[in-house]
Design an enzyme around this catalytic site. Structure first.
Site, PDB file in Angstrom:
ATOM      1  N   CYS A 136       0.848  -1.198   0.000  1.00 55.93           N
ATOM      2  CA  CYS A 136       0.000   0.000   0.000  1.00 55.93           C
ATOM      3  C   CYS A 136       0.880   1.243   0.000  1.00 55.93           C
ATOM      4  O   CYS A 136       1.705   1.418   0.897  1.00 55.93           O
ATOM      5  CB  CYS A 136      -0.885   0.020   1.237  1.00 55.93           C
ATOM      6  SG  CYS A 136      -1.855   1.518   1.342  1.00 55.93           S
ATOM      7  N   GLY A 223      -6.958   2.068 -12.121  1.00 51.39           N
ATOM      8  CA  GLY A 223      -7.902   2.264 -13.222  1.00 51.39           C
ATOM      9  C   GLY A 223      -7.247   1.995 -14.570  1.00 51.39           C
ATOM     10  O   GLY A 223      -6.080   1.554 -14.627  1.00 51.39           O
ATOM     11  N   GLY A 271     -11.233  -3.503  -9.478  1.00 51.99           N
ATOM     12  CA  GLY A 271     -11.182  -2.481  -8.441  1.00 51.99           C
ATOM     13  C   GLY A 271     -11.920  -1.214  -8.806  1.00 51.99           C
ATOM     14  O   GLY A 271     -13.150  -1.121  -8.716  1.00 51.99           O
TER      15      GLY A 271
HETATM   16  C1  LIG Z   1      -9.827   3.579  -3.033  1.00 50.53           C
HETATM   17  C2  LIG Z   1      -8.889   2.405  -3.075  1.00 50.53           C
HETATM   18  C3  LIG Z   1      -8.553   1.752  -1.890  1.00 50.53           C
HETATM   19  C4  LIG Z   1      -7.690   0.644  -1.920  1.00 50.53           C
HETATM   20  N1  LIG Z   1      -7.406  -0.013  -0.751  1.00 50.53           N
HETATM   21  C5  LIG Z   1      -6.635  -1.139  -0.790  1.00 50.53           C
HETATM   22  C6  LIG Z   1      -6.401  -1.905   0.400  1.00 50.53           C
HETATM   23  O1  LIG Z   1      -6.914  -1.607   1.487  1.00 50.53           O
HETATM   24  N2  LIG Z   1      -5.592  -3.005   0.303  1.00 50.53           N
HETATM   25  C7  LIG Z   1      -5.029  -3.390  -0.894  1.00 50.53           C
HETATM   26  O2  LIG Z   1      -4.309  -4.392  -0.923  1.00 50.53           O
HETATM   27  N3  LIG Z   1      -5.266  -2.694  -2.036  1.00 50.53           N
HETATM   28  C8  LIG Z   1      -6.046  -1.594  -2.007  1.00 50.53           C
HETATM   29  N4  LIG Z   1      -6.301  -0.902  -3.173  1.00 50.53           N
HETATM   30  C9  LIG Z   1      -5.694  -1.369  -4.450  1.00 50.53           C
HETATM   31  C10 LIG Z   1      -6.683  -2.200  -5.281  1.00 50.53           C
HETATM   32  O3  LIG Z   1      -7.069  -3.358  -4.581  1.00 50.53           O
HETATM   33  C11 LIG Z   1      -6.049  -2.596  -6.632  1.00 50.53           C
HETATM   34  O4  LIG Z   1      -4.853  -3.293  -6.382  1.00 50.53           O
HETATM   35  C12 LIG Z   1      -5.722  -1.396  -7.512  1.00 50.53           C
HETATM   36  O5  LIG Z   1      -6.701  -0.392  -7.374  1.00 50.53           O
HETATM   37  C13 LIG Z   1      -5.580  -1.774  -8.990  1.00 50.53           C
HETATM   38  O6  LIG Z   1      -6.769  -2.289  -9.527  1.00 50.53           O
HETATM   39  P1  LIG Z   1      -7.863  -1.365 -10.316  1.00 50.53           P
HETATM   40  O7  LIG Z   1      -7.116  -0.582 -11.341  1.00 50.53           O
HETATM   41  O8  LIG Z   1      -8.858  -2.336 -10.882  1.00 50.53           O
HETATM   42  O9  LIG Z   1      -8.466  -0.469  -9.273  1.00 50.53           O
HETATM   43  C14 LIG Z   1      -7.149   0.205  -3.160  1.00 50.53           C
HETATM   44  C15 LIG Z   1      -7.495   0.879  -4.345  1.00 50.53           C
HETATM   45  C16 LIG Z   1      -8.358   1.953  -4.320  1.00 50.53           C
HETATM   46  C17 LIG Z   1      -8.719   2.637  -5.617  1.00 50.53           C
END
Ligand SMILES: Cc1cc2nc3c(=O)[nH]c(=O)nc-3n(C[C@H](O)[C@H](O)[C@H](O)COP(=O)(O)O)c2cc1C
Length: 311
Positions: A136, A223, A271
């Protein structure tokens, strides 16, 4: 083509001994604890849900603004806001367990001992698997620090493994020189699977205030903007490790998910797109199914890792 009888579910996939009815999982932090989405979609249809990152004590997270839009994604600096593991076990897990879907506990901490304690506490609950958030980018200490060196990932995986009685997925950060080395270190120290990618540190500036938009100045980019990076890393990692890879980053359709699966992912997480379209996970499942139908495949395994590179 795999020979599977017509009664079997062709979307079913096995990861570390857990059967997922389909390979689509709500990504941690974008799916909360499922409650909000349960008003819009049938959570029973999902392959799984990875819950918001859990810590021992409740956390308020970072100061707002914590989300900034970019042309093809968002920056977030939530900072692991969550109600703490006890509230999760008492209030959120019983709700989630009403649904027929795999529940993955995403865990985080500042020091290795906190991860171990979480693994110990949650091993005695009904969760199905762990996802170790060592990646993170939004908390000052810990977390990402473990994820971006071979030594860090080796040590945390090895220690947590001792306390973890359920399958252990280690979630990787893209912010490293060579993600293959990091994935290998996770595998060598007891990870049952790896998931990738977490967000990539970015910055958005308000030109009128001449200040960053986020109170925390930087945030994690996710995204569609990150998808090509995530697909490349999914390919590299799945070519390198023997354990299953769960791919994510910018998935917004079945076709996007198929890209990750051809690159070697056994499952995918969706996500940011859930914020744009609460039905995103369901549409991704339907899109994968359509792709299998179109090419007459009877199993999801017919597409996993089937990418052929150009000469
Ligand atoms: C608002 C937000 C909060 C997130 N919180 C976490 C989290 O608590 N733990 C984690 O491992 N990843 C967290 N992520 C990362 C997502 O799980 C994911 O790895 C990342 O957003 C890429 O995927 P996406 O492009 O489909 O969103 C978070 C992402 C977003 C946008």
């Amino acid at each position: 083509m795999t020979n599977i009888d017509s009664n079997s579910n062709r979307l079913e996939v096995d990861i570390a001994g857990i059967k997922f009815k389909n390979p689509v999982i709500g990504a941690s932090g974008t799916f909360g604890f499922g409650r909000e989405y349960s008003n819009y979609i049938d959570l029973n249809k999902l392959g799984g849900i990875s819950v918001k990152g859990l810590t021992i004590k409740p956390r308020k997270g970072n100061k707002p603004p914590r989300i900034a839009e970019t042309p093809a994604g968002i920056l977030n600096s939530i900072g692991l806001q969550n109600p703490g593991v006890e509230v999760f076990i008492k209030e959120e897990l019983p709700f989630l367990k009403k649904f027929n879907t795999v529940i993955i506990a995403n865990i985080a901490g500042n020091v290795i001992e906190e991860y171990c304690e979480l693994a110990e506490i949650l091993s005695d609950t009904d969760i199905d698997a762990f996802e170790l958030n060592v990646s993170c980018p939004n908390v000052k200490e810990g977390c990402v620090a473990f994820g971006n060196t071979v030594e860090g990932i080796s040590e945390i995986t090895k220690q947590v493994r001792k306390y973890c009685k359920k399958p252990l997925i280690v979630k990787l950060t893209p912010s490293v020189m060579d993600i293959k080395e990091i994935a290998l270190a996770a595998e060598a120290n007891g990870a049952d699977a790896v998931s990738l990618i977490n967000t990539i540190l970015g910055m958005v500036i308000d030109i009128h205030k001449k200040r960053p938009v986020l109170a925390n100045n930087f945030g994690g980019l996710s995204g569609p903007a990150v998808k090509p990076i995530a697909v490349r890393m999914t390919y590299e990692v799945s070519q390198t490790v023997k354990i299953p890879v769960i791919g994510m980053g910018g998935i917004s359709s079945g076709d996007d998910a198929v890209e990750f699966m051809l690159a070697g992912a056994h499952a995918v997480m969706v996500g940011t797109w859930n914020f744009v379209n609460p039905n995103a996970c369901i549409e991704v499942i339907e899109g994968i199914e359509k792709y299998l139908e179109r090419y007459n495949y009877c199993s999801i395994y017919d597409i996993i890792g089937k990418l052929e590179l150009n000469g």
